[in-house]
Scaffold this active site. Structure first.
Site, short mmCIF file in Angstrom:
data_model
loop_
_atom_site.label_atom_id
_atom_site.label_comp_id
_atom_site.label_asym_id
_atom_site.label_seq_id
_atom_site.Cartn_x
_atom_site.Cartn_y
_atom_site.Cartn_z
N ASP A 178 0.86 -1.19 0.00
CA ASP A 178 0.00 0.00 0.00
C ASP A 178 0.90 1.25 0.00
O ASP A 178 2.06 1.19 0.45
CB ASP A 178 -0.87 -0.07 1.27
CG ASP A 178 -2.06 0.87 1.25
OD1 ASP A 178 -2.44 1.34 0.16
OD2 ASP A 178 -2.63 1.12 2.34
N HIS A 179 0.37 2.38 -0.45
CA HIS A 179 1.05 3.69 -0.42
C HIS A 179 2.57 3.63 -0.23
O HIS A 179 3.05 3.63 0.90
CB HIS A 179 0.54 4.52 0.76
CG HIS A 179 -0.84 5.02 0.58
ND1 HIS A 179 -1.16 6.09 -0.21
CD2 HIS A 179 -2.00 4.58 1.11
CE1 HIS A 179 -2.46 6.30 -0.17
NE2 HIS A 179 -3.00 5.38 0.62
N GLU B 229 -1.56 7.02 -7.90
CA GLU B 229 -2.52 7.91 -7.24
C GLU B 229 -2.38 9.33 -7.76
O GLU B 229 -1.27 9.82 -7.97
CB GLU B 229 -2.31 7.91 -5.72
CG GLU B 229 -3.27 8.87 -5.00
CD GLU B 229 -3.24 8.78 -3.47
OE1 GLU B 229 -2.96 7.70 -2.94
OE2 GLU B 229 -3.49 9.82 -2.83
N HIS C 258 -8.66 9.12 4.71
CA HIS C 258 -8.14 7.98 5.47
C HIS C 258 -8.47 8.14 6.95
O HIS C 258 -8.41 9.23 7.48
CB HIS C 258 -6.61 7.92 5.34
CG HIS C 258 -6.14 7.50 3.99
ND1 HIS C 258 -5.33 8.29 3.22
CD2 HIS C 258 -6.34 6.37 3.28
CE1 HIS C 258 -5.05 7.65 2.09
NE2 HIS C 258 -5.65 6.49 2.10
N GLY D 266 -9.70 4.99 1.85
CA GLY D 266 -10.50 5.51 2.96
C GLY D 266 -11.87 4.86 3.04
O GLY D 266 -12.88 5.54 3.26
N ASN E 263 -10.31 0.16 -0.56
CA ASN E 263 -9.37 -0.02 0.55
C ASN E 263 -10.05 0.21 1.90
O ASN E 263 -10.68 1.25 2.10
CB ASN E 263 -8.24 1.02 0.45
CG ASN E 263 -7.29 0.76 -0.68
OD1 ASN E 263 -7.53 -0.10 -1.52
ND2 ASN E 263 -6.20 1.50 -0.71
#
Ligand code: 13P
Length: 280
Positions: free
Chosen positions: A83-84, A135, A181, A210, A231
Site C-alpha cells: 500500500d502507499h 494515485e 483515510h 479511505g 481499501n
C-alpha cells in the site's frame, strides 16, 4: 497456489459476481487467518494490503510466506499488495520478496514527476507480472501515522487522470473523490459525478481509499461507477483494539493469550464479511 496480481484477482472476482475487490490492511500477523475466514464465508478472492510500516515490522518475506501458505491451505485466490509507497527501493524489496501488486504513491509530486516515477516502477514491475496502482490528487486524513491536513486535500481531475493513465499504463488508479483515510466524524461525501467521469475517461479500475466511514449506500453506488478496488484499514484496527482492550482487561495473566485474541479476530472477520457483501 501462487499469488495473483490485481487484474487476475479482479477477473476471478467478476466470475463470482463481485463488482469490486476489497483490499484490506493487515496490521499484525495475528489478524491474518481472520481475513481468510471472511474470504471463505463470502466465496470472495482476497486482497491483502500492507503499509511499509507493517512490512518493516513483520518483514516482507514473512508476510509473503504466511500469505502464500494460507492462500494454498484455504484455497483462496489471493493478491498481496504493498500500500502507499513513495520509495522505489521499498517497492523493489516488496517485489523481490514476492508481493504480487504494488502502489506507487507520487500524489504529493507534480504530475510530470509523478508520471516519470510511476513509469520507472512499471518498468520494474512488468518484468515480474506485478500490478501497479498509482494515485492522483490528495486524499486527506491519517495513514500509517502520516496525516494530510484538510487544506491539502485536492480532488482528482478528469484531465489529469486521463493524461496520467495514458502516459503510465498503470493497472489501477487511486482517486481523490471525497473520502479520507482514518476515522470519520461523519460519513464521507463522495463526488459521484466526478468518479463516473474519471472512469469514463480512463477506462481502468479505480481505487477508493479511505473505505472506513463510507456509508453502505455510497459504497454500493461507487462500485457501479468505476470503483473496482476498495481499501479498508481503520475499521478492522478499531474493532481489533476495542475487543483486545476488553478481553485483556478482564483476563488473568496466566490465561492463554489466544483467549484474548480470538474475539478480536472474530470481529475482524465480521468487518470484512460486511464490507465484501457491499461489493456484489
Ligand atoms: P481507511 O483506514 O480509512 O479505511 O483507509 C484505508 C486505506 O485507504 C489504505 O490505503
Amino acid at each position: 497456489m501462487g499469488l495473483y496480481n490485481f487484474n487476475e484477482l479482479y477477473n476471478i472476482a467478476k466470475t463470482r459476481e463481485f463488482k469490486a475487490v476489497g483490499s484490506f490492511n493487515l496490521h499484525c500477523l495475528e489478524m491474518l487467518p481472520a481475513f481468510f475466514k471472511a474470504a471463505q464465508k463470502t466465496n470472495s478472492p482476497l486482497m491483502i494490503q500492507i503499509s511499509t510500516g507493517t512490512a518493516q515490522y513483520l518483514g516482507y518475506r514473512l508476510l509473503v510466506d504466511s500469505v502464500c501458505s494460507l492462500a494454498e491451505s484455504q484455497n483462496v485466490p489471493t493478491c498481496l499488495h504493498l500500500d502507499h509507497c513513495s520509495n522505489i527501493s521499498d517497492i523493489q524489496t516488496a517485489i523481490d520478496a514476492g508481493f504480487s501488486s504494488v502502489m506507487y504513491d507520487g500524489s504529493h509530486l507534480s504530475i510530470d514527476e509523478n508520471i516519470k516515477n510511476t513509469c520507472a516502477v512499471i518498468n520494474i514491475a512488468r518484468q515480474s507480472n506485478i500490478s501497479v496502482e498509482g494515485e492522483l490528487g490528495a486524499i486527506g486524513g491519517a495513514e500509517d501515522g502520516k496525516a494530510t491536513a484538510a487544506e491539502h486535500i485536492s480532488f482528482t481531475t478528469v484531465e489529469d487522470a486521463k493524461r496520467y493513465v495514458d502516459e503510465t499504463g498503470v493497472n489501477m488508479l487511486a482517486v481523490s473523490v471525497g473520502t479520507v483515510h482514518g476515522l470519520y466524524t461523519g460519513k464521507a461525501q463522495i463526488q459521484h459525478q466526478r468518479l463516473a467521469e474519471i472512469s469514463e475517461a480512463t477506462q481502468i479500475p479505480l481505487v477508493l481509499h479511505g473505505g472506513t466511514g463510507v456509508s453502505d449506500d455510497d459504497m454500493r453506488r461507487a462500485v457501479t461507477e468505476g470503483i473496482n478496488k476498495v481499501n479498508v484499514g481503520t475499521e478492522m484496527n478499531v474493532q481489533w483494539v476495542a475487543q483486545c482492550k476488553s478481553t485483556f482487561d478482564k483476563g488473568k495473566v496466566n490465561d492463554s493469550v489466544r483467549k484474548f485474541l480470538i474475539p478480536a479476530n472474530d470481529a475482524v472477520t465480521r468487518v470484512l464479511v460486511e464490507k465484501i457483501s457491499l461489493f456484489k
